[in-house]
Design a protein around this motif. Structure first.
Motif, PDB file in Angstrom:
ATOM      1  N   GLY A 184      64.147  31.272  52.474  1.00 22.23           N
ATOM      2  CA  GLY A 184      64.499  30.378  53.575  1.00 22.23           C
ATOM      3  C   GLY A 184      65.894  29.794  53.477  1.00 22.23           C
ATOM      4  N   ALA A 209      57.164  34.187  62.309  1.00 20.45           N
ATOM      5  CA  ALA A 209      56.404  33.811  61.114  1.00 20.45           C
ATOM      6  C   ALA A 209      56.736  34.711  59.933  1.00 20.45           C
ATOM      7  CB  ALA A 209      54.911  33.864  61.417  1.00 20.45           C
ATOM      8  N   GLY A 258      59.614  33.214  58.033  1.00 21.48           N
ATOM      9  CA  GLY A 258      59.458  31.906  57.428  1.00 21.48           C
ATOM     10  C   GLY A 258      59.689  30.750  58.387  1.00 21.48           C
ATOM     11  N   PRO A 259      59.346  29.531  57.956  1.00 24.54           N
ATOM     12  CA  PRO A 259      59.367  28.359  58.837  1.00 24.54           C
ATOM     13  C   PRO A 259      60.763  27.946  59.316  1.00 24.54           C
ATOM     14  CG  PRO A 259      58.867  27.740  56.558  1.00 24.54           C
ATOM     15  CD  PRO A 259      58.814  29.215  56.613  1.00 24.54           C
ATOM     16  N   ARG A 260      61.815  28.360  58.610  1.00 19.86           N
ATOM     17  CA  ARG A 260      63.174  27.953  59.031  1.00 19.86           C
ATOM     18  C   ARG A 260      63.787  28.915  60.042  1.00 19.86           C
ATOM     19  NH1 ARG A 260      65.926  26.514  53.164  1.00 19.86           N
ATOM     20  NH2 ARG A 260      64.258  25.173  52.389  1.00 19.86           N
TER      21      ARG A 260
END
Length: 809
Positions: free
Chosen positions: A477, A501, A504-506
């Motif tokens: 990330g 997804a 990743g979340p960032r």
């Protein structure tokens, strides 16, 4: 050396007791019996016959377990010791699948899917050398099995266009590296559609090497690979081979971008191991400024790193690890042992090889050719020749960088010498595993450099031999890593919202920023790359900061090797001495724009050491905490370094011969840093005067950088630092410790989380050192740009005591 035992080798090392006081600890690790399993019923009969022809009557139990998990369609990570036969665990199911699919197509050639979709296998490893080694082993297996219907090929940046075309059209198994995937295969995925559509297995060999920033890059390359394979209708099983690491399932899952529950970890090593003797070793103090007269062939070699600048301590220095290793290696060679000496840098590998040749040549001139150096930057054909020579015994010793730490198959070695702590326990055991492979006895010696961590470890054997190995750490990330890979993914195939997804979340925030800056364009169907230049060129997986610089001999045009761009100013500036297989060359000119350094062969009796200036500017603060008046911060900084000149020093005594100024441009690194600030009230409390303050801060900075690798999965060379009595951005006395990688690698963040424990370990290491005023074992740094000046050991202790009192409060 016939039937060599670990006791024989230990006696060689100790010189019949004359060097016994240098061994701070000796540990005998017992032999281990192997546990066999049965060949799986599904295994291809021809392949089994091939393995048996190569001497493998039955597999080890861990090989069967991992092969079965992969066969069952589960992502699998096999984390066992060096030489435990991990390759059988992935080649058995992968090659069996290739042959089954080909047989099905032969039996029913009318079915469209069998005609189009064979079973494709992609093998990825960190280095070209390892891929070449695996290719040779695979060809030996197929020849022994008399299998001619499996087409295997290595493909990387050195492969010609004609060969690539054949591989794209015909190969069943492609061996390559993440760099080729990033720069060529994924951007040109339409050309590789046959392989991607048929992809059944992806093998990641030596996956523990994918850590730090490099690991984050590889993790994102693998996400791009998974995304494109799915677009072509494939859902490959990933099989990962690793050294023994902590929590291999979690590391493998983070690398692949899947849940840890989707990964099966096989960690119970069933292969046999011979008795191994591990020796922790501290070189002796020198009697004065001259050579160590107690050694049979005394010499003082320059320290390991090309940026090294030895200090001038009042205390007696110890002999360098490189000089000590050269003596020990020469003794082993003279006694007929086959050995590897791992060093921390290219310069050290060349130095150890050259000095060892001199030593053994004095005893028997025929032995000179039995010792060579091995390192990155050599041309591929040179490396292959050296690998063959150490295998067949025509070479008795190689002085090498960690280029031979990874799985190139070099077995039957008697001894491994390690010059300085290699950074992690994972690396230590990988290097140690080269000794006594195939169930034979082996000797391993870790020789300490004058460094706080090395000194601590050789006197605390439990920290080396009894502590668990580290987990592999990396952060996919990291926005500096994530952004260029999102651009590359968008160039390959527009990135859809439902794919975020995977990254990743960032990913959403980074995509928004890229869109705002016009790097990507947002449409209803996703994010698009609309520029003419290839998006894959936005980043370099190795974090080298540009194309490597080729070292070219002026008179002949011969390419001697390469140096990464970030190190070129310090090692290839005009006037620098460059060493290649014991021959010295002087740099005539560095053409940075063309990535070429021109050198001339010259016999010189000196080395060169660069001097540089570093400044650090705070960009933003991400987190902070207070220990009363002492403040801790974590954030982004700009680190600007400029090589200003260089010293010439006579070898081997390191007497300074002169200094020359250079005019080279500055280089700026934006990265993550932890820093702590100390107000005047705490300095007064500590009894640190304004005059003593620079030396106190500088000493604390050096020692803290030396100790952080004990707490974070990193190496001293992954870190940098700066200390100043008054920093313009903080307004107070400040110590910075930063990651030496663009964007950061998570090491400074770990230091911020463990602030009190980290500084307490730093304080204890300084206090425990027997020197009076500071030495390389506590507060001097081998990579200091200010010649280890000023340093004040006593003031640093008072300062750290005061800061830690506030931490406890």
């Amino acid at each position: 050396m016939e039937h060599v035992t670990a006791d024989d080798l230990l006696d060689v090392l100790l010189a019949g007791g004359r060097r016994a006081e240098r061994a701070t600890h000796v540990r005998h690790l017992p032999a281990r019996e192997g546990r066999r399993g049965a060949w799986p019923a599904w295994a291809d009969a021809d392949l089994v016959r091939g393995y048996r022809a190569l001497g493998i009557e039955a597999p080890w139990q861990h090989q069967v377990q991992a092969a079965q998990a992969a066969r069952d369609g589960r992502h699998t990570v096999l984390a066992t010791s060096t030489g435990s036969g991990k390759s059988l665990a992935y080649w058995l199911p992968a090659l069996t699948a290739v042959r089954e699919r080909r047989a099905a197509g032969t039996l029913d050639p009318g079915r469209i899917e069998t005609a189009q979709r064979q079973a494709g296998v992609l093998y990825l490893c960190p280095t070209k050398a390892l891929a070449a080694d695996q290719l040779a082993a695979l060809e030996r297996l197929l020849a022994a099995a008399q299998v001619r219907d499996v087409r295997v090929a290595q493909c990387d940046g050195d492969t010609s266009q004609d060969e690539r075309r054949w591989i794209r059209d015909h190969a069943d198994v492609v061996l390559t590296n993440p760099d080729f995937l990033h720069f060529s295969l994924l951007p040109q995925h339409q050309r590789w559609s046959r392989l991607l559509a048929s992809l059944q297995y992806v093998v990641l060999d030596e996956c523990h090497a994918f850590r730090g920033v490099f690991g984050a890059h590889v993790a994102l390359v693998l996400r791009r690979l998974r995304r494109l394979a799915e677009a072509y209708g494939a859902s490959p099983v990933f099989v990962l081979a690793s050294a023994t690491t902590a929590d291999p399932a979690a590391s493998a899952a983070r690398l692949l971008g899947v849940d840890p529950d989707e990964v099966e970890a096989v960690t119970d090593d069933a292969s046999p191991a011979g008795r191994k003797t591990v020796v922790l070793w501290q070189p002796p103090e020198l009697p004065g400024r001259g050579p160590d007269s107690g050694a049979p062939w005394a010499s003082l070699l320059p320290d390991e790193d090309p940026w090294a600048t030895p200090g001038e301590p009042e205390d007696r220095p110890r002999r360098t690890a490189t000089a000590e290793i050269a003596d020990l290696l020469a003794d082993l060679v003279a006694h007929g042992a086959r050995s590897l000496a791992f060093t921390r840098s290219r310069r050290a590998a060349e130095s150890v090889a050259t000095t060892t040749r001199e030593h053994v040549g004095a005893l028997d001139p025929a032995l000179r050719g039995a010792v060579q150096a091995y390192r990155g930057g050599y041309l591929p054909e040179e490396r292959r020749g050296l690998e063959r020579a150490i295998r067949d015994g025509s070479l008795r010793a190689l002085a090498t960088t960690n280029a031979l730490e990874l799985g190139v198959d070099i077995s039957g070695l008697d001894a491994v010498l390690i010059a300085g702590w290699p950074g992690t326990r994972v690396s230590f055991w990988q290097q140690a595993g080269r000794a006594g492979r195939a169930g034979a006895d082996g000797l391993v010696a870790l020789v300490a450099r004058e460094d706080p961590l090395d000194t601590y470890l050789v006197h605390h054997p439990e920290a080396v031999l009894d502590a668990p190995v580290e987990a592999t750490t990396f952060d996919p990330g990291n926005p500096y890593v994530l952004a260029p890979h999102l651009c590359a993914a968008a160039a390959e195939r527009p990135v859809r919202a439902d794919e975020l997804a995977l990254f990743g979340p960032r990913a959403a925030a980074v995509l928004e920023e890229l869109t705002e800056h016009g790097v990507l364009r947002r449409r209803a169907s996703g994010w698009y790359w609309t520029h003419a230049e290839p998006a894959s060129r936005l980043t370099d997986l190795r974090g080298a900061g540009g194309d490597p610089v080729r070292v070219v001999e002026s008179g002949t045009g011969r390419v001697l090797g390469t140096v990464d761009a970030a190190s070129s100013d310090a090692t290839l500036h005009p006037g620098a001495v460059y060493v290649h297989q014991g021959a010295t060359f002087v740099v005539d000119d560095l053409h940075a724009a063309d990535h070429v350094a021109l050198v001339t062969r010259r016999e010189v009796d000196y080395g060169t050491w660069a001097r540089w200036l570093t400044t650090t500017a705070v960009v933003d603060v991400r987190d902070e905490r207070a220990w009363g008046p002492v403040a801790w911060h974590l954030g982004t900084v700009d680190v600007t370094s400029q090589v200003l000149g260089f010293q010439r020093k006579h070898l081997p005594d390191l007497q300074v011969l002169g200094y020359e100024d250079l005019e080279l441009p500055p280089r700026t690194l934006r990265t993550t840093s932890v820093w702590w600030t100390v107000p005047a009230s705490v300095l007064e409390e500590a009894g640190v005067t304004l005059e003593a303050l620079p030396g106190a801060l500088h000493a604390a900075e050096h020692a803290s950088i030396g100790l952080l690798p004990l707490l974070a999965t990193c190496d001293r060379w992954d870190l940098g630092g700066l200390s100043t009595a008054l920093h313009p951005d903080t307004g107070e006395a400040t110590v910075f410790v930063h990651d030496a990688h663009p964007g950061g690698a998570g090491f400074a963040e770990r230091g911020f989380e463990l602030g009190a424990a980290w500084l307490a370990a730093t304080r204890d290491a300084i206090a425990a050192c027997a020197c009076a005023t500071g030495c390389p074992a506590c507060v001097q740094s081998p990579k200091c740009g200010n010649a280890n000046h000023p340093l004040d050991k006593a003031a640093a202790l008072r300062l750290l005591d005061a800061v830690l009192r506030h931490a406890r409060a």
